[in-house]
Structure formats: C-alpha cells, structure tokens
Design an enzyme around this catalytic site. Structure first.
Site, PDB file in Angstrom:
ATOM      1  CD  GLU A 130      19.001 -22.538 -10.699  1.00  0.00           C
ATOM      2  OE1 GLU A 130      19.921 -22.953 -11.407  1.00  0.00           O
ATOM      3  OE2 GLU A 130      17.810 -22.605 -11.034  1.00  0.00           O
TER       4      GLU A 130
ATOM      5  CE  LYS B 145      -1.565 -29.269 -11.992  1.00  0.00           C
ATOM      6  NZ  LYS B 145      -2.602 -29.116 -10.987  1.00  0.00           N
TER       7      LYS B 145
ATOM      8  CG  ASP C 219      -1.543 -25.771 -10.989  1.00  0.00           C
ATOM      9  OD1 ASP C 219      -0.602 -26.226 -10.307  1.00  0.00           O
ATOM     10  OD2 ASP C 219      -2.630 -26.354 -11.102  1.00  0.00           O
TER      11      ASP C 219
ATOM     12  CG  HIS D 155      39.469 -21.910 -28.119  1.00  0.00           C
ATOM     13  ND1 HIS D 155      38.679 -20.781 -28.075  1.00  0.00           N
ATOM     14  CD2 HIS D 155      39.005 -22.636 -29.152  1.00  0.00           C
ATOM     15  CE1 HIS D 155      37.795 -20.834 -29.052  1.00  0.00           C
ATOM     16  NE2 HIS D 155      37.962 -21.947 -29.710  1.00  0.00           N
TER      17      HIS D 155
END
Lengths: 424, 424, 424, 424
Positions: free
Chosen positions: C110, C241, C317, C413
C-alpha cells in the site's frame, strides 16, 4: 373495577375458587365459568391467596375493568400493579411536531430519578429548550425463508423485487394505516430474510407489521414459482426486543434526535459542573468506557432509565426498552464555552394508539402530553411523542453527566488541591 | 392513598394549585408547602389538569401512600400507573433454591403474552419441570480513574491490588450485607476502570454497590501516593442498563440457567410442532438471524417480554431489562426424539428487598412466589427468584419457537404439499 | 532455493510434470516421488504453468528451501510471494522491555503507508518517544464440552476446579515453556467452554496452547467421573482469528499500550494540524463513528494497516491481524496545549520463535528489531516486540488523525472563512 | 532486482551509507541522493546492517525493482519478505463468473493450512463443486461532516439528496471506472456521515472511492448554502479495516456466498466424520460459541486463515482481512443424510487491478486463477476472483469442522463407549 364481591353470587364464586385450589379447574377457565373476567380475576386471586397463604388485596384494589382487557391486553388477570408516577417539567421542546413546555410523566420506583431528570430539564428550558427531529420512521418485521440453495435464494429475492406490488397489496390488505415502505433482503447461504418496513401511523405498529408480513409471506409462498418455505415469521432481523446493529443502522420505530446548547453560566449554576468536565466524562465514560465494555448501541449514561419510566407511564411495550434505549450521547464545547449536547435514538418504538395506550391511567399520561389517540394526519401524535421522549432523555443525560463530573471531580479536587484535575 | 380530598383544607389546596398553575410555585414545592406528599400529589394533579385541560382521575385513584414513597421511590408524584397483572402457571421448577409449582405474576399490556407463556409452562411442567442453576452472582460498579500516563496507570492498578484490604474495609463500611468480592481492573492508555464486584444478599444491589464504590474510590484517592483523580463513579464498564459484553462474560447480577427435556409427545400434542422444526427455528432465527442482525446478547426469541413483565410486577428496576434480557437459547434433539431446551441469562439483575420491592402490589407479587424480603441466609430469596424467572423465560422461549415452527411450517406444508419442508 | 533445474534429473522431472498435468499424480505427491520438496515445488509450478498457460517464474525465483519448510510452514509449495518491505524510523520507544530507537520493518504493497507512519514516528521521537507497557500476557484455547444437563455442567466445572493440578500437569506435559495460568469456565445450558490460558514464553503460542489443551481435555475426559464429551477442541471462546469481546476483556496474546505526549509545536510543525482538531477527529471518528457503525474493538483510525505490515514482515500468523488490530485510540489536550495520545491493543498475538519467524527474511526482520528467537528469561523478546509494535501503531494513529484533521479542516477553513470551524 | 552492487559506484554508495549510519542523511533521502531506488534500498540495508550489527541479505535477495514500486507500493524499501506459497486444488467452482477447476495459491507460514483446505476442496470437488454467487458489490467511503445543529444536519442531508447529480459528477470526474451508486446518510446529533458507495470495476477501489469522495465533499462544501465543515474524509462509517456491523448489513466490497452439498459417503470417507457431528459442531462452536464470546461477524471456524493467505498471495490489501473475513458458516442435514454447507462473506474487499496486484509474484498468482488485470466488462475479473475465494473459504470451513468433529468425538467415543455421544 366494575365487578365487586358484594354484587356477586358468593356461593358460585366459592365453588370456583375451591375448584381452582384443588386443580379441578384451570386458572384461565374461571372467566368462562363465572361469565365475567372481573369475577374470574377475583376467583384466581382468592384461590392463589388460599393456595399460597398470602394476601393479594393490594393487587386486587384496581380501577381496571378486565371485561375490557382480557384477550386484548392480558390473560389470567388477578388485578393490577401500581407504579408511582411523577412529573418532570416544565421541559421546553422545540421540535418539528412538539412545541412548548411539557410535564412528562415517569412511572418508576427508583428514587431520585425524577428529581435528577428535572434538574436537567431546568437547564435545558433555561437555555431555550431542546430542539428535536424525527429523521426516520418505520416498523420492521423480517420473515425468514428457506430455499434449497444460494441459486434459489438469489432467484427468490429477484422475484420478490419484481413482484413487490402484489406483495404490497397483500400486506396492506390487512391494515388501514399501515403502508409497506420497503423490503430489505438479506441472504445467508440458502436462507433469506425479507425485512419489511412499514409506516404505521400513530401505532407503534409491531402487530400491524406482523399481520401484514404474514399476509405478504403467504402471498409470496403462493405465487413464487420456485421452491421456498417459511422458517419463521420473525427471523430476528426485524429486530424486536434485542439490541442489534440492524436497528441502529436501518432504524426501527422512530430515529429521533434531541439537542440543546446550554449556556455556560447555566451549566455552572444549575448543574454545578464545568462544560469541560462534562465533555470529558461524556467522552471517557459514554464513548471509550462503553467501547471497552463491548457495548452495542449503549453509548450513553442512562437513557434506559428515562425510556423505561415513560414507557410504563404511557402504555408502551416495555420489553422494547431494550432497543429503544440504544442511544448515542454527544457533547461539544462551543466557541464561547457553552455546552452543546445531543442524544440520538436510532430505534425508538412508540405509539399513541393500540396496545397499552388505551388503558385508563396510561391514556391519561398520554393526554397530559397532548398526544393521546390518533393524530391528523396519522403519525403526527406518535412523532410528537417521540420528540418529547428524546428531549426528556436529553435532560436525563445532561444531568447525570454533570452529577458525575461534579461529585467525582470534587473528590479529585480535594485530593489534588489544584485546579486542573485531568492535566498531567 | 391515606390522603383524600375531603380530609384536607380545601382553601389551602386551592391556593397551592393556583400558584402551581401560575408558575409561582414549583411542582416539587407543593409537598413541603402542604406538609404532606399525598396532598402535594393531589395539588400537582389538579394543577396539571387545569393547565392542560385534561383529567388525571384514573392516575389519582391509587392505593399508594406517597408519604412513604417520596424520596425513596419517586419525586413529584401525581398518582400511579396501573398495569394489569396475570399469572402463568402452574410452572414446575426444580432448582437449587426453587422447588415446586409456581404461579408467576406478569404485568403487561401485551395481549396473548401470558397465554402463550402459559402453554410453554404446561409443556415444561408435564415433562417434569425446569431445572435451574445460578452459576454466578455479583453486582458490579466500575469507577473510572484518570492518571497522567500508562506508567502511572500500571502503578495505580498495582497499588490497588496491594491495598485491597483497605479498599474492602472502606467499601464494606457502608453496607451491612454487601461484600466486595473482586476488583477487576481495565486499563486504556492513562485511564483505569476498577470494576468492583459485590455480593449483595437479597438486594439487587446497585445502590449498595454504588455507595460502597464511592467509599472505596475515596479511600483510594486519599491513600494512593501517586497522582490520580476520579473521572466518574460509573465509567460504563459496570455496565448498568446497556447491552454490553462485559456483563455477558463477567456477569452482573445473577448468571442463571434453566433447561428442560420436553418429551416428544408433549411437544407434538401441547406445542403442535415437531422437535426438529423447533430446533431448526432455534438455530436459524435465534443464532444465525441474530448474528446477521449484529446482535449482542440477543440470541433468543423474546426473552425481554418475560423479563419486562416480571420486573414490573415485582418492583425490579425496569430499565435493567436491557441487560437482564440478554440470553442464549439452545436446543438439541436427544436420542429418542425428545427436545432439550435451555436458556442462559448471564446478567439477570434482581432483588427481593429494596427499590420497588417494598411497594404494596409489588411486594404481594413477590409473596406469591414466596420470595418477598430478605432470606436466611441472605441471598437465598433473590436466587430462588432468579431461578423462577429463568424457568418462566424458558417457558416463553419454548412456546414462541414452537408457535413459529408450527404456524409457518403449516403454510409451507400447504404450499409445498409434502412432508419435509426444509429438505432439498 | 537450494534446488535448481540443472542439478536435477530432467527426465524424471518431466515425467512427474506430465503426470501432474494429466491428473495421474496428485500435487502433494510430487515431493515424495521426486524425493525432494524443492523438486516437488518445481514440478508443481511447471505443471500449473502448462495446465493454465501461465508463467510462474517470479514465484519460482525464491531463496526459500522447501526441504526445510514443507510440513512445518507450507504444503504443496510452488515458490514464494515477495512483498516489499520498508522501514519506519528512527522511532524512540521507552517501554519496560524496549528501550532506544528502532527502525521497524513493514511489509506492504500500500503506497504511502510507510511514509505516513514515518511522520508520526518523527513527531513521537521528537517528543521523547513512546512509553509502552505490556499489562497482560497469555494465550488462550477454549475446548467445548457437552454434558447432559445444567446440573452436570455445574458438577463438571466444579470437578475441573477441584482437579486443576492434574489438568495442569497433563497440559504442561506437552510443552517446555508453556504454563497453564488459568482456566476460565463458561456455561451455556448443558455446554461448557473451558478457556485455558497459558504463558507461552517467546512463542505466540497458539499451537502450544492447542496441544496442551488437547492433553488437558483428554485428561478431563479420562478422569471426570460424570458424563461429558468433547464437542470441539476449539469452541470459539478462545477466540482465534475473529473479532470478539472475550479477547478484549480477558485478553489473548499481549495486552499492550503505547502513549506519547506530543509537544504542541511539534504537532503544529511536523503534523500540520492543531492538537484540538486532532482531538476532535479522534473522538468524532474513532469513537462516535465506530460506535455508530457497530464496531467491535475497532475504535481507532487504521491500526490494522500497521499490524498487518509488521506481521507479514516478521513471520507472524497474519490471520490474527483480525483480533490483534482491535484497538482503542484515545487523546487528551494537556494543560499547556500539548497532545496526549494513547493506543491500547487488548489482544496482540505475537511471538519471536516458532511459526513463520524461522523463515530467512522474516527472521532478519526480527533481528533488525533485536528480538529474534528466544529471550532470557523466556518471554522478554516477545514482550519487547509487542512494545515496539504498539509504538509503531501509535505513530500510525497519530499521523492519520493529523492528516485527516489538517486536510479536511483546510477545506472547511476555505469555505467558512473563519478561525473556528466547529464552533457554532 | 535490476540494480546490483557491481554495476554501481561503490564509493558513492559507501558515502551514503556512512551518512545514513551517522544520521546525517535520512533514510528516505537515500533514493534521491543516489538517483535510484534500488540503490537507495541497498544503502538503507547496508546502513541498518551496520547500525544494528545484523545481516539483511535474505531480505536483499529479491526480484523486485524498486524503481517501479517506490511511491506506488512502498517507501523506504530495503528489500522483500518472501512468504512461501502453496496451492489448493483442484477445486471445482460453479459460480456466475467462475466455472471450472482451480488451483488456488495460498501464501502462509502456518503448517498444515494448505493440506487441510485441500482435503475440504477434495470433498467439495467430489460432490460436484461449490456453487457461488456475488449478491452485492460496492466500495464505500464515508466522509464525516460537522453542522451547527440537528436542524442544519437535516437540511444538509436534504440538500445532498436534492443535489445528488452534481455530487455524482464531481465524484465521478476523478475516476474512469468508478460510479457513485448510492449515498447513505447517517445523522448523530449535529454530525452527518455520508456513506458513498461506488462500483469500482475490477479494482478493490478504496483509493478510487477516497479520491472521488474527496471531490464530492469539496463540491458539497462549495455549493451547500448552509454551514457545514468536513471533520474527516473517513468517519469510520465506511468502514475500512475494522469489524463493523455496517459492513455486514450494507456491504463493502463483494458480498459473496459459496455453498456445497456434500454427499454423505464423501463426508464419511474423505472427511472422516458424520454429517450430524459436523452440523452439531457448526452450531455449537460457530454460532453459540461465537455469540457467547461476543463476536461481530465471526460466526465461522477459521475463515481469516484462508482470506489472509489468498490476500498475501494475490497482492490484496492485507489489513482488510479484518472485515473481509467476517463470515457466517451454516450447515443443514438434507433429506438423505447429505451435508449442506454454506459460507456467507458480507464484506470481501478484493481487486485484480491496482495496489499490490501489479507486483510480479502477486500478478502471477492472479494469472494462475485467470483473473489478472481488468476484465471485460470491467468488474468480471474481481467477481470471479471473489467467487473463487469464497469457494476456497468453504473448503477450509468444511475441513476444519470435520476435523474438530472427528478428532474430538473420537475421544468422546472412547470414553463413553457408545454410539451417540451427545444424547443424554
């Protein structure tokens, strides 16, 4: 109670009581045998008193007429429970439906609850009142269907979409005020929930939605050309009387919001706390604390207290306190040090007709708020009622947050001997 | 009500009512000015009737004596709400504390509720009754403390552990029956929740826990040598009146379980459904449906209905229906085709002393169950009560699951014209 | 890869590939037939290339030696996936186990993730570093047992409590470093979960806990005199998990907290936002936004990004990112306008031995942090690692909150043309 | 790597490494100074090796060309992590987009994972394959807006509805394939989340949605005549990388379902368990166990294992394993004793273009599945990919449930010495 001991054939009553005590007659049979539900209630009460050696005279001292209520609101009645009702007010509400000052009836046995909400109401009213909006409105029932496979489930949902008009006609044929607004389908494997959302006028609408959904489900089963069956008319995707995210995100009943901007000096003088401390408690307790506790919808201080007390007072379905009290309380410090506070109730299920609203004391409580019975157009009374409830909830939240901030921080101040308690 | 119009100085009353109407007197001041809370209630009622042009006479027709109740159970009273109460039974319970057949009082305005639970009770009683166990018992209050940093937070928690005896003494100095059983610490950054768990005898115990925790918190702040302050006496980790996982996993109030093994022929004859269909509905609706809906604790059919009705009838804190109705309903088909069903309530908060239990009608409802007031040893009445509630909940679950399975599948049968509806 | 085409009997390989393509040999059989797992990997790769007309040459270009890995870390290998790894740092950490400046390896695809965390790390390091603490440590596995009834379930749990030493011996007989710390029982009807918590040294410990719990379960079943059976060695109360509250409230792996006090001028200059804006975003987005979305444990900005990237880099994991990324981010404005920020990770499951930590690139990543392999005493490396992770997570949170506050408020703003954007 | 030591000016490199070690140059500056990102990666690696006395040679042995990746997929690279990849298959899938037999690449370091899924795949393929359907598709981003009050919030949402075309144009002007499908508004007090849902072709689409939502938000702020500001471009209602109910109920990415009907003899022979035992484990563990644990979306056995392994292999955003692995596993016994099993993934976020999918090994993994790059029409590749993933997840669930049922029940059988273990 229109029935009383004197006016009745005592011998006949005694016989029935004897049989109930000996188990020769079932409790629910007393009404029929005696030909009157008030007599039946008396017989049951007397039987139970004898069987268990107790007195149920207070329960028996009631104005309720069971001839009116049995089957509609109760079965096997023995009398009534009396819950004290107090008023909070004046509470100014400036909503879309509610305008003006209200005295809100709260039925509770929890000491200090009414008084504490009252202080919050005072602060709100002094600051110009609570603004309220109903932003969503609809009652849901979600029948659960079985199909053989995901392939069929997808076809089933497509068929429902393509045949929505027939389904709507079937559903709406069962009700005068109810309208089927939307069907939200959910698929899990071979199973399909159809969450049917209705506008229900001034009724809370659960029964209306159930009956209409039953008709809709029958229509579907009779007309769908594929294979499908109904597992349960309610598949818990509705969701009734449980805390669920689907009610938060898609709504059930009214989604209603109340807010107020409390002047800084009102906060300081009436609520005896600073806006900053209240804001900190609101964030640390209501948001972080609840998040850590694994809350669902419970991001507030004590909304359920207010909801429960109003629900009992006004004849709502009290078990729906569960989801109706899900709420998000939010605070901000505004530019000049004022305290903004809002409370958002995503799933407030209330009505002003049907259910317990027709009982004498409950109806008076609704009349006190100017919302008893059906409104014109239908729905306006229930929405006005929802706005008043939200404003009362806001008063309760505001006050408890302030009380926590003030009391506790007072302790903290004593110990730390300085102004800023939470600064390192 | 011990007070009535005739016995009172009407002129004085009229003056007070006038002032209330004109806003010259506040609602809560009426009691003091009139020297009597029943008079105050009357004055408020009359004032509100005039202000809003309504009648509150039914609300005024009550046996409650507000001289006894104001401050303890209600403020600003105007009378009482009357909720019809019906009985379910006989329901056989074979628990650790409850043995025998009970008639359980349910206060509700929802038609058919009592009748439907009654059918479930019949099936259970015919099958030998419900077995019940209380597997955990303790009331929690979790004050929230601020410290400067995680380093301090860790030290703070260590200090609390090392000084638990002093903290216990401080907490227990405020109560006769309450015992501090455990302190469960939770840290998030610089913030610390101390979830203090108490045994509270026959009281539900929330007020007891709050007062004791306040004393404990003061003790901590006065003796802890580091820097800490109290953000809020309740930090929502308790958790009161919200659906949270901490109550499921660590308990609050009683964790109570009820189960029954319903003979196959009883299922078929009394409940008009097959064990297999009931089992399927229980899994697809209660488990999968609720999971999909994003439920927390709501893995059941309608537990809140039963909890709410018993809570109103017996003077419990009705807002606690929220967490007290979290429940897991579970079914199994046993070897010979019987239906096993259990319901697990992780956080049932009930008491037989204190709060609304002392009110006349509520106390009678508790007496009917043989659990009014304190037991010997303390706690046995509350646990017996919890077992009876769980058994009643079981009856409600059993019946609704059967009703859903039977009605709906009937439709399905009609449509599909074959025996096995859910087989592909 | 220690194996390569040249060194191998090409004819034999071709035969195997042919058979794989024709389905005469199963993929996993290639290793055995060829007598070497690297050859097997090559054969599978060549077969798949032919079968699907693709090239897998990049996957085949790896340093991994499958003779070492098959069975321990992978089956049916065809090569390796290469994930780019970048470093964040220097990040100063002042914990109980970690002290100094670290360069943290993040494996991700990413774009901008490493750069953005880096800016947060800079702000933290400039402010003196992140303080960290591991406040809880233990790996859990919860076998699920069936008993005939709640009566048996209660007896079963009592027996487990009375026989904890035997159970411990059985569990610990399977492991060198693992210690059974606690057994947390949960009952639902007739079912019992025994949540067994272990200290596992420097291993993440899930396999250790599973094997030990299997032995414990066998011991229980062999010795418990009543009727019970094992439904599943993992009953989802562990919880592995999945996002669950039990992991938040009782922990799984490390519960670790990181915090920093960022000087106001550092916030303004490095992060280009005001502490007040960051604080507002943190509350409105991370707390209220997630609460509204129905989050469980996800009260943060993007913790999972950092956890996933470190987990891939260091051989953790990766499926455990689910619960390891549950986190609560909290901010406060301190007295002089500085920004306090903390992140609490209740269930960070990490290890420095076992699993993927022995693979060459992953081990180097751990060595870069000085935490590869077992520590002395056992456990210190894993805890040091947990502290470094938490500090990196803190950097990620800090930066993203600032980025959101700055960018967005810049727009605000521009539009509103005034200083205070969120003040009414 | 296209860059290597030999081809480079060693003196220049040494200087840069020296400066990095002494802190005179920042890590991210190495690329620019050396004019090449592969050289930068080498310099960083050498510097870190010297600073921490470690070897990073395995990490350095990579085929990645950082000239291609820096800024797009990574910053501050030092090399690559190599994760072993194995294949599961042949797995037959009969979906809407995927047809045929697949070998699915799984990148993992968890031993036995590939082998165990493989057994599930075998059972499925022997039974005719997995049926799959994508029932919902859309990527969401939810900017959070501030307004002064609930009155403004309602107006704001109405304005958004009335101006949806302008908003759509603004959003879609930023993207070629993205289409704004829906805006879902959520109000809490004065705050508004606009959950913008996009169709994103074959891309996972989060960046696309973020950029489009930024443009939409700017358009809104520039054109809305009332007062509003943007708190954060992501308000956590999206929800990215956290387990939330909104993703379950409204979807994010693909909602995809896979199912199979496993012949009874296949269950018995391949999976070594009975359908009845598997069904029981599925209900008691996956549904009741997870419900008790306070799960959100985690009503399955180990879905995250499969999702994580495929995500790493194919260049997906691994942090999205959190919500992509939320899943409901459901089983039924069908008329003739076969086992029906389905898995429903409400929020599977995957793409075949963009992000990590262009990296060499990841792209090959996608090519192996026949889904690399953009499809025609756009979206078909991503949906086909989603179907294959769901089928693989199904294989993993099926096998683990069977393994638990078989192993554990074996123990139970031994102990109880009779056929039916769970019958009382």
């Amino acid at each position: 109670m229109s029935f009383n001991n004197e006016s009745y054939d005592k011998t006949r009553l005694d016989e029935v009581v004897d049989k109930l005590v000996r188990g020769e007659l079932k409790m629910h049979e007393a009404d029929k045998v005696l030909g009157n539900s008030n007599a039946g209630a008396l017989a049951r009460r007397l039987a139970l008193e004898r069987m268990y050696g107790v007195s149920l005279s207070s329960i028996g001292s009631t104005i309720l007429d069971f001839e009116e209520l049995v089957g509609r609101n109760i079965e096997n009645p023995i009398g009534a429970i009396q819950v004290p009702v107090g008023v909070v007010g004046p509470l100014r509400v400036e909503g879309e439906y509610a305008h003006g000052e209200y005295y809100v009836p709260l039925a509770t046995t929890e000491g200090a609850l009414v008084a504490s909400i009252n202080r919050g109401a005072k602060a709100i009213t002094l600051s110009g009142g609570a603004r309220t909006r109903v932003v969503r409105d609809g009652m849901a029932r979600a029948p659960l269907f079985w199909t053989p496979s995901i392939v069929d489930a997808v076809k089933f949902v497509e068929w429902v979409r393509d045949n929505i008009e027939g389904i709507r006609r079937a559903a709406e044929s069962t009700t005068r005020h109810g309208k089927l607004v939307e069907v939200q389908p959910f698929i899990a494997g071979n199973l399909v929930w159809l969450r049917m959302v209705y506008s229900t006028g001034d009724a809370m609408g659960m029964n209306m939605a159930t009956i209409a959904s039953d008709a809709a489900a029958r229509y579907i089963l009779e007309n769908y050309p594929g294979k499908a069956s109904l597992v349960a008319l309610s598949g818990n995707m509705c969701t009734d009387k449980k805390a669920t995210a689907v009610n938060i995100l898609l709504g059930r009943g009214k989604t209603v919001i109340a807010e107020a901007l409390i002047k800084r000096d009102v906060v300081l003088k009436v609520l005896k706390a600073t806006p900053e401390d209240i804001d900190y408690v609101a964030k640390a307790k209501n948001l972080l604390g609840s998040a850590y506790a694994g809350a669902l919808g419970g991001f507030n201080a004590h909304v359920a207290n207010i909801i429960a007390a109003i629900f009992i007072a006004t004849g709502q379905d009290v078990a729906q306190v569960v989801e109706s009290s899900m709420a998000f309380t939010w605070t901000e410090i505004r530019g000049d040090g004022d305290l903004y506070i809002s409370v958002t109730l995503p799933s407030l299920e209330v009505g002003t007709v049907g259910g317990g609203t027709r009982l004498p004391t409950q109806r008076e409580a609704l009349e006190l708020l100017g919302v008893a019975g059906g409104g014109e157009p239908p729905g306006v009374n229930a929405r006005k009622f929802a706005e008043i409830i939200a404003a009362t909830v806001l008063a309760g939240e505001l006050n408890l947050l302030a009380a926590l901030a003030a009391n506790e921080l007072a302790q903290a101040h004593k110990r730390l001997g300085r102004g800023g308690v939470r600064q390192g």
